[in-house]
Design an enzyme around this catalytic site. Structure first.
Site, PDB file in Angstrom:
ATOM      1  CB  SER A 149      -0.894   0.020   1.252  1.00  0.00           C
ATOM      2  OG  SER A 149      -1.546   1.279   1.392  1.00  0.00           O
ATOM      3  CE1 TYR A 163      -4.108  -2.122   4.918  1.00  0.00           C
ATOM      4  CE2 TYR A 163      -3.184   0.058   4.548  1.00  0.00           C
ATOM      5  CZ  TYR A 163      -3.731  -1.110   4.055  1.00  0.00           C
ATOM      6  OH  TYR A 163      -3.904  -1.269   2.707  1.00  0.00           O
TER       7      TYR A 163
END
Length: 252
Positions: A149, A163
């Site tokens: 990401s 995350y």
């Protein structure tokens, strides 16, 4: 797409298949004639159109190491009719928990259990699956794609600390896997999506699109799926240990 007796169709195992990027990726590979074994914590969605969808779907809880081991044994059994060969593993599943009201979970307020769960799903599950299916990948001289990401390389206004750091760790793991798996004929790469139009988006994403993305639009899941397909195909046969940015220029 039919295959001849001499040319067996290729097989993909993909996690996080039930929606968004994973869902689009399954459709992309299935349309190209691949056998797709989709893995998700949810049952097979009946509306999905790909061949053998129900039979080639597995429910697995990536937050549970014991369930991953069960799934690996089951995947090995399912791959036996294909010569115990796996041509591609796509580690797409990921979780991004939020605070009350959808707020970002920062490094101070995220409890230890949340850190453990996020890293188990986003980081440990990919290496467990890759190691567990190593022999099958080696027989096929297959490819692994880890989905990281843009949040792994910068503080993001919506993605939480657990995350973001799990995705940064997955980027580093991709590099280490490339060094270790490459001599055995297995290519390992990653893709780093930015703001893609999926259910994981948070309110306020429009501001990022307007201010940070030169293309001034969200990405579509199929645009990511096409990149994953490329990294699993012969067209990328000398791409190894790379991270492909898919974000409309947001990283610049």
């Amino acid at each position: 797409m039919p295959t001849s007796g001499k040319q067996k169709r290729k097989t993909l195992v993909l996690t996080g298949a039930s929606r968004g990027i994973g869902h689009a990726t399954v459709k992309r590979f299935a349309a190209s004639g691949w056998r797709v074994i989709s893995c998700s914590r949810y049952p097979f969605p009946e509306e999905c159109p790909w061949e053998m969808g129900r039979d080639d779907h597995m429910q697995v809880d990536l937050a549970d190491p014991a369930d991953i081991e069960r799934a690996i044994a089951e995947l090995k059994r399912r791959l036996e009719p294909e010569g115990s060969m796996l041509h591609a593993l796509v580690n797409n599943a990921g979780i991004s928990p939020k605070a009350k009201g959808g707020a970002r979970l920062n490094a101070i307020d995220t409890d230890a259990e949340t850190w453990r769960n996020v890293f188990q799903v986003n980081f440990f599950a990919p290496i467990m699956l890759a190691r567990g299916l190593f022999d099958e990948l080696e027989r096929a001289q297959g490819a692994i794609v880890n989905v990281t990401s843009i949040a792994g390389s910068r503080v993001h206004p919506f993605a939480g600390s657990a995350y973001a750091t799990s995705k940064a760790a997955l980027t580093a793991l991709t590099r280490e896997m490339a060094a270790d798996f490459g001599p055995r004929g297995i290519r390992v790469n990653s893709i780093s999506p930015g703001e893609i139009e999926t259910s994981i988006l948070s309110p306020g994403t429009g501001k990022i699109v307007d201010e940070q993305i030169p293309m001034h639009r969200l990405g579509a899941p199929d645009e990511v799926a096409r990149s994953i397909y490329f990294l699993c195909s012969e067209q990328s046969s000398y791409i190894h240990g790379a991270e492909l940015q898919i974000n409309g220029g947001q990283h610049v």
